[in-house]
Design a protein around this motif. Sequence first.
Motif, short mmCIF file in Angstrom:
data_model
loop_
_atom_site.label_atom_id
_atom_site.label_comp_id
_atom_site.label_asym_id
_atom_site.label_seq_id
_atom_site.Cartn_x
_atom_site.Cartn_y
_atom_site.Cartn_z
N MET A 76 0.79 -1.23 0.00
CA MET A 76 0.00 0.00 0.00
C MET A 76 0.82 1.28 0.00
O MET A 76 0.28 2.36 -0.19
CB MET A 76 -0.91 0.04 1.23
N MET A 77 2.11 1.17 0.27
CA MET A 77 2.95 2.35 0.44
C MET A 77 4.14 2.30 -0.52
O MET A 77 4.30 1.33 -1.26
CB MET A 77 3.42 2.43 1.89
N ILE A 78 4.96 3.32 -0.47
CA ILE A 78 6.13 3.43 -1.32
C ILE A 78 7.36 3.08 -0.49
O ILE A 78 7.73 3.83 0.43
CB ILE A 78 6.25 4.86 -1.88
N GLU A 79 8.00 1.97 -0.79
CA GLU A 79 9.17 1.57 -0.01
C GLU A 79 10.39 2.40 -0.41
O GLU A 79 10.59 2.70 -1.59
CB GLU A 79 9.47 0.09 -0.19
N VAL A 80 11.16 2.79 0.59
CA VAL A 80 12.40 3.52 0.36
C VAL A 80 13.50 2.83 1.17
O VAL A 80 13.22 2.19 2.19
CB VAL A 80 12.29 5.02 0.76
N PRO A 81 14.76 2.95 0.75
CA PRO A 81 15.84 2.37 1.55
C PRO A 81 15.85 2.99 2.96
O PRO A 81 15.71 4.21 3.10
CB PRO A 81 17.10 2.73 0.77
N SER A 82 16.00 2.16 3.95
CA SER A 82 15.99 2.64 5.34
C SER A 82 16.99 3.77 5.56
O SER A 82 16.70 4.74 6.26
CB SER A 82 16.30 1.50 6.30
N ALA A 83 18.17 3.64 4.97
CA ALA A 83 19.21 4.65 5.15
C ALA A 83 18.83 5.99 4.53
O ALA A 83 19.39 7.03 4.90
CB ALA A 83 20.52 4.15 4.55
N GLU A 84 17.88 6.00 3.61
CA GLU A 84 17.46 7.23 2.94
C GLU A 84 16.16 7.80 3.50
O GLU A 84 15.66 8.81 3.02
CB GLU A 84 17.30 6.98 1.44
N ALA A 85 15.60 7.15 4.51
CA ALA A 85 14.32 7.61 5.08
C ALA A 85 14.53 8.95 5.77
O ALA A 85 15.47 9.14 6.54
CB ALA A 85 13.79 6.59 6.07
N GLY A 86 13.63 9.89 5.47
CA GLY A 86 13.71 11.21 6.07
C GLY A 86 12.40 11.59 6.72
O GLY A 86 11.49 10.76 6.84
N PRO A 87 12.27 12.83 7.15
CA PRO A 87 11.04 13.28 7.81
C PRO A 87 9.80 12.96 6.98
O PRO A 87 9.78 13.16 5.77
CB PRO A 87 11.26 14.80 7.93
N GLY A 88 8.80 12.42 7.67
CA GLY A 88 7.55 12.02 7.03
C GLY A 88 7.50 10.55 6.69
O GLY A 88 6.45 10.03 6.32
N ALA A 89 8.62 9.85 6.81
CA ALA A 89 8.65 8.41 6.49
C ALA A 89 8.04 7.60 7.63
O ALA A 89 8.18 7.92 8.81
CB ALA A 89 10.08 7.95 6.22
N PHE A 90 7.39 6.52 7.26
CA PHE A 90 6.84 5.52 8.16
C PHE A 90 7.93 4.47 8.28
O PHE A 90 8.39 3.94 7.27
CB PHE A 90 5.57 4.96 7.52
N VAL A 91 8.39 4.18 9.50
CA VAL A 91 9.48 3.22 9.68
C VAL A 91 9.04 2.06 10.57
O VAL A 91 8.23 2.23 11.48
CB VAL A 91 10.75 3.90 10.27
N LEU A 92 9.60 0.89 10.26
CA LEU A 92 9.36 -0.32 11.04
C LEU A 92 10.65 -0.66 11.78
O LEU A 92 11.71 -0.73 11.16
CB LEU A 92 8.96 -1.49 10.15
N PHE A 93 10.52 -0.86 13.07
CA PHE A 93 11.66 -1.17 13.91
C PHE A 93 11.69 -2.66 14.25
O PHE A 93 10.67 -3.25 14.61
CB PHE A 93 11.59 -0.40 15.23
N ARG A 94 12.88 -3.24 14.19
CA ARG A 94 13.12 -4.60 14.68
C ARG A 94 13.67 -4.41 16.09
O ARG A 94 14.81 -3.97 16.26
CB ARG A 94 14.13 -5.30 13.77
N MET A 95 12.87 -4.71 17.09
CA MET A 95 13.23 -4.39 18.46
C MET A 95 14.25 -5.36 19.07
O MET A 95 14.93 -5.01 20.03
CB MET A 95 11.98 -4.32 19.33
N MET A 96 14.34 -6.57 18.53
CA MET A 96 15.29 -7.55 19.03
C MET A 96 15.97 -8.22 17.83
O MET A 96 15.32 -8.42 16.81
CB MET A 96 14.58 -8.59 19.89
N PRO A 97 17.24 -8.55 17.95
CA PRO A 97 17.92 -9.22 16.84
C PRO A 97 17.16 -10.49 16.43
O PRO A 97 16.63 -11.21 17.28
CB PRO A 97 19.29 -9.57 17.41
N ARG A 98 17.07 -10.72 15.17
CA ARG A 98 16.43 -11.90 14.58
C ARG A 98 14.90 -11.94 14.76
O ARG A 98 14.25 -12.86 14.33
CB ARG A 98 17.06 -13.19 15.07
#
Length: 144
Positions: A76-98
Amino acid sequence: MTPADLERVIAAARSWLGTPYHDQASLRGVGCDCLGLARGVWREVVGPEPFPIPPYSRDWGETGPREVLAEGARAMMIEVPSAEAGPGAFVLFRMMPRAIAKHVGILTGPDSFLHAYERLGVIEEPLTESWRRRIAFAFLFPQR
């Protein structure tokens, strides 16, 4: 797909500041969790939610073969590289390794983000290195 106006996304997200935390809710000023915050911003910026959200686990350590939130956002959204995410981006966090990515937020500046956190509700806080390294996926809201 064309991205939504990023300033509008940030303003919509900030209008949720102070909303109490409530698991699986999405009512500004009443209660929401992190996904409920993103759903509310979607409704304001994009329009009606495209499908009902099924119940989900609160377990940030959950593992599995599928990144369910990322798959849903990708559809439903426009994926962007995490390293290029800026203000206004929706981000998903991996809270624990793996673990699968299960916490979401919206970047509000180059070094800040907004999210709903248990016991604190919707807050805006610094995007510290600890938070930044947990970003697993990033997306932009589409235009209406």
